[in-house]
Design a protein around this motif. Sequence first.
Motif, PDB file in Angstrom:
ATOM      1  N   THR A  86      59.171  70.991   2.072  1.00 38.37           N
ATOM      2  CA  THR A  86      58.914  72.242   1.354  1.00 38.37           C
ATOM      3  C   THR A  86      60.153  72.692   0.593  1.00 38.37           C
ATOM      4  O   THR A  86      60.067  73.164  -0.546  1.00 38.37           O
ATOM      5  N   TYR A  87      61.323  72.520   1.198  1.00 37.90           N
ATOM      6  CA  TYR A  87      62.567  72.885   0.515  1.00 37.90           C
ATOM      7  C   TYR A  87      62.759  72.025  -0.739  1.00 37.90           C
ATOM      8  O   TYR A  87      63.080  72.546  -1.814  1.00 37.90           O
ATOM      9  N   TYR A  88      62.559  70.733  -0.612  1.00 40.41           N
ATOM     10  CA  TYR A  88      62.726  69.852  -1.772  1.00 40.41           C
ATOM     11  C   TYR A  88      61.723  70.181  -2.865  1.00 40.41           C
ATOM     12  O   TYR A  88      62.042  70.164  -4.061  1.00 40.41           O
ATOM     13  N   TRP A  89      60.480  70.469  -2.471  1.00 39.70           N
ATOM     14  CA  TRP A  89      59.459  70.844  -3.462  1.00 39.70           C
ATOM     15  C   TRP A  89      59.894  72.100  -4.206  1.00 39.70           C
ATOM     16  O   TRP A  89      59.795  72.171  -5.432  1.00 39.70           O
ATOM     17  N   ALA A  90      60.375  73.098  -3.450  1.00 37.55           N
ATOM     18  CA  ALA A  90      60.804  74.356  -4.063  1.00 37.55           C
ATOM     19  C   ALA A  90      61.982  74.149  -5.001  1.00 37.55           C
ATOM     20  O   ALA A  90      62.157  74.899  -5.964  1.00 37.55           O
ATOM     21  N   SER A  91      62.778  73.127  -4.738  1.00 40.26           N
ATOM     22  CA  SER A  91      63.940  72.820  -5.574  1.00 40.26           C
ATOM     23  C   SER A  91      63.599  71.898  -6.738  1.00 40.26           C
ATOM     24  O   SER A  91      64.479  71.501  -7.494  1.00 40.26           O
ATOM     25  N   ARG A  92      62.309  71.544  -6.850  1.00 39.37           N
ATOM     26  CA  ARG A  92      61.833  70.626  -7.895  1.00 39.37           C
ATOM     27  C   ARG A  92      62.562  69.285  -7.852  1.00 39.37           C
ATOM     28  O   ARG A  92      62.919  68.715  -8.892  1.00 39.37           O
ATOM     29  N   THR A  93      62.791  68.789  -6.665  1.00 42.92           N
ATOM     30  CA  THR A  93      63.418  67.487  -6.500  1.00 42.92           C
ATOM     31  C   THR A  93      62.397  66.399  -6.827  1.00 42.92           C
ATOM     32  O   THR A  93      61.260  66.463  -6.352  1.00 42.92           O
ATOM     33  N   PRO A  94      62.754  65.403  -7.637  1.00 47.97           N
ATOM     34  CA  PRO A  94      61.802  64.327  -7.967  1.00 47.97           C
ATOM     35  C   PRO A  94      61.280  63.626  -6.716  1.00 47.97           C
ATOM     36  O   PRO A  94      62.001  63.460  -5.730  1.00 47.97           O
ATOM     37  N   GLN A  95      60.023  63.224  -6.768  1.00 47.89           N
ATOM     38  CA  GLN A  95      59.371  62.633  -5.602  1.00 47.89           C
ATOM     39  C   GLN A  95      60.093  61.382  -5.106  1.00 47.89           C
ATOM     40  O   GLN A  95      60.187  61.157  -3.887  1.00 47.89           O
ATOM     41  N   ARG A  96      60.583  60.585  -6.021  1.00 48.10           N
ATOM     42  CA  ARG A  96      61.271  59.354  -5.602  1.00 48.10           C
ATOM     43  C   ARG A  96      62.507  59.676  -4.763  1.00 48.10           C
ATOM     44  O   ARG A  96      62.769  59.016  -3.754  1.00 48.10           O
ATOM     45  N   ARG A  97      63.241  60.716  -5.162  1.00 47.63           N
ATOM     46  CA  ARG A  97      64.427  61.092  -4.400  1.00 47.63           C
ATOM     47  C   ARG A  97      64.039  61.681  -3.042  1.00 47.63           C
ATOM     48  O   ARG A  97      64.691  61.429  -2.031  1.00 47.63           O
ATOM     49  N   ILE A  98      62.970  62.504  -3.021  1.00 48.62           N
ATOM     50  CA  ILE A  98      62.516  63.069  -1.747  1.00 48.62           C
ATOM     51  C   ILE A  98      62.165  61.949  -0.771  1.00 48.62           C
ATOM     52  O   ILE A  98      62.549  61.978   0.399  1.00 48.62           O
ATOM     53  N   SER A  99      61.441  60.954  -1.271  1.00 49.92           N
ATOM     54  CA  SER A  99      61.026  59.835  -0.418  1.00 49.92           C
ATOM     55  C   SER A  99      62.233  59.122   0.167  1.00 49.92           C
ATOM     56  O   SER A  99      62.252  58.748   1.347  1.00 49.92           O
TER      57      SER A  99
END
Length: 313
Positions: A94-107
């Motif tokens: 949820t934090y990464y989503w809120a920060s608009r972090t690209p999905q590849r980096r989140i993964s």
Amino acid sequence: MANPIKMNMRYLARMGIITDLDKCIAFLRKHRLLASRMDCQGCGSIMTEERTSSTADGLRWRCHDSKCRTTATIRKNSFFEKSNLGLIQLVILTYYWASRTPQRRISFEAEISKRAIVDWANFLREICSADLIDRKGPIGGPNSEIAADESVVARRKAGNRQGRPVKAVWIYGAVDLVSKEAFVELVPESGRTTENLKEITLRNVRAGTTIRTDAFSSYRSLSDWGGMGYKHRVINHSLHYVDPVTLFHTNDIESFWRQAKELLKLQNGVSRRLIPSYLDQFLWSRMYPKEDHFMRILEAIAANPKYYMGSEV
């Protein structure tokens, strides 16, 4: 006055929220995202919490009525019941989503599958859409001026798998030149007709508003739409982008479209059916400073009647 807490990853780690499951659960309960009390759906008794190794959360609710003995996950009725990921993973996600972090980096960073990331992002956008319904209303007014425009977000395709052409997807919206309030909607498949743009405008713009547009033909009768007393200012882009006499321009709405499309580009491709939910996310995110998005989405989840977990503890 004390400095406000910066709710970043360093703070979440320092407080144990993303490193210690018990502290994570306490954080979620404090913000009304998990229940602190549970009534048994079988017999109505108050359930008690117990440790268990049978669930990833390490806790569960149990009814101690000897004739019932029903158990339930601590996520029961919560937003987090939607996922099988661990609670710490979901807070990080949820934090990464809120920060608009690209999905590849989140993964890579969170070691979560792309499918799980996409699913959770879809759930969060549903929260944005529900929260917008309660918050947004018409923009403008007698003393306000807005810039309105249409833009294409998915181009026409010559043919799909069945060989039929796929129409372009257009959006239409406006932004207030002072307050920066805005709206955006999909244009119906029948196109950018006067009637379609008129209907969207009447839903979203207050009477007496001054509206800037380009010289697109569908706007020609804008001053007469719905008897709303709109004042129409036209910038003819075939002649200039800034009127040399009045200095009127549509830079505000052009910037608005760039920001909206940046969110779509971050996803490396968006299904056409999901475009409205991404537009809702974009409008929702504009209401708050970027650094507040994480706590704001948690507040929106807690405020959603579907996931009401009681008053703050």
